[in-house]
Design a protein around this motif. Structure first.
Motif, short mmCIF file in Angstrom:
data_model
loop_
_atom_site.label_atom_id
_atom_site.label_comp_id
_atom_site.label_asym_id
_atom_site.label_seq_id
_atom_site.Cartn_x
_atom_site.Cartn_y
_atom_site.Cartn_z
N GLU A 199 0.75 -1.22 -0.14
CA GLU A 199 -0.42 -0.24 0.01
C GLU A 199 0.31 1.53 0.14
O GLU A 199 0.43 2.30 -0.45
CB GLU A 199 -0.99 0.26 0.96
N LEU A 200 1.83 1.32 0.81
CA LEU A 200 2.93 2.42 0.15
C LEU A 200 4.03 2.43 -0.52
O LEU A 200 5.10 3.56 -1.05
CB LEU A 200 3.36 2.80 1.80
N LYS A 201 4.79 0.89 -1.08
CA LYS A 201 5.91 1.31 -1.56
C LYS A 201 6.16 2.56 -2.45
O LYS A 201 6.80 2.44 -3.64
CB LYS A 201 5.77 0.04 -2.47
N ASN A 202 4.55 2.44 -3.23
CA ASN A 202 4.50 3.15 -4.73
C ASN A 202 4.98 5.27 -4.13
O ASN A 202 6.41 5.49 -5.19
CB ASN A 202 3.82 3.01 -5.60
N HIS A 203 4.80 4.84 -3.20
CA HIS A 203 4.72 6.28 -2.27
C HIS A 203 6.11 6.63 -1.68
O HIS A 203 6.35 7.99 -2.05
CB HIS A 203 4.07 6.44 -1.39
N PHE A 204 6.81 5.55 -2.12
CA PHE A 204 8.61 5.82 -0.85
C PHE A 204 9.47 5.46 -2.26
O PHE A 204 10.45 5.07 -1.91
CB PHE A 204 8.54 5.48 0.48
N GLU A 205 9.15 5.04 -3.68
CA GLU A 205 10.33 4.26 -3.93
C GLU A 205 11.36 5.58 -4.86
O GLU A 205 10.77 6.80 -4.77
CB GLU A 205 9.38 3.85 -5.32
#
Length: 216
Positions: A210-216
């Motif tokens: 749920e978060l990885k795209n945001h913190f790439e």
């Protein structure tokens, strides 16, 4: 006579919600600042502290929350708490480290929405990894804190320091977040055979689906 039109079902796209079980206020403040600064994250993050801070109490709360309406339940555990219980356990009593390992195994086997995040000794070690690539084992949280203050001047475990407007803990650390993630991944996963190993699994939160795209 006109048949009544069936109301159209509106599909509400609900945002994912994370419950995060922690044993201290520093984790709560850090998570609140993460949310405050990353406004476009479409994930609700709700820190939860059990009334009693024992490992058993935390585990019971995790199990309880896993059956509620949360997409995922994260259990962020400071391993120094478990090791402290281990050192204080009376002879002949079951080892707290062994108990924690059983909890962890049970959660991964039977609770598909629970993620256990182990920090050893504590969250401050995660902060330290923003500045240093280190695998040094600190047997107390204060040891990790002392090292942290060499990099993060005036660090203090207070709500004022953590939540200061425009200069909170998350903002101070954010420029080095990628470094911290790489450093924590490099340390590997929790190893029950080697509990006195420097550990940080915070990437499990930041790199969750749920978060990885945001913190790439």
């Amino acid at each position: 006579f006109k048949p009544m039109r069936k109301p159209k079902k509106i599909a509400h796209k609900t945002n994912p919600t994370f419950a995060v079980v922690v044993d201290g206020e520093t984790e709560v403040w850090y998570l609140q600042m993460l949310k405050r600064n990353e406004r476009d994250i479409r994930v609700s993050i709700k820190p939860e502290i059990p009334n009693k801070k024992s490992v058993e109490e935390q585990y019971n709360l995790v199990c309880d929350l896993s059956s509620k309406e949360f997409t995922k339940v994260f259990w962020i555990i400071d391993l120094d708490t478990v090791i402290k219980e281990e050192n204080e356990a009376p002879k002949g009593k079951k080892s707290p480290l062994k108990t924690f390992d059983e909890y962890k195994t049970n959660l991964s086997k039977n609770f598909s929405n629970v993620v256990v995040v182990v920090n050893n000794p504590c969250l401050e070690f995660w902060f330290l990894l923003h500045f240093e690539k280190t695998s040094k084992y600190f047997d107390t949280c204060s040891g990790a804190e002392t090292q942290l203050t060499k990099n993060l001047k005036n660090y203090e475990k207070t709500q004022k320091f953590f939540t200061k407007q425009n200069d909170d803990i998350y903002l101070k650390l954010k420029p080095n977040l990628k470094t911290a993630l790489n450093n924590s991944i490099a340390l590997g996963s929790f190893d029950k055979q080697n509990p006195k190993k420097a550990m940080c699994e915070m990437e499990l939160l930041f790199q969750s689906d749920e978060l990885k795209n945001h913190f790439e």
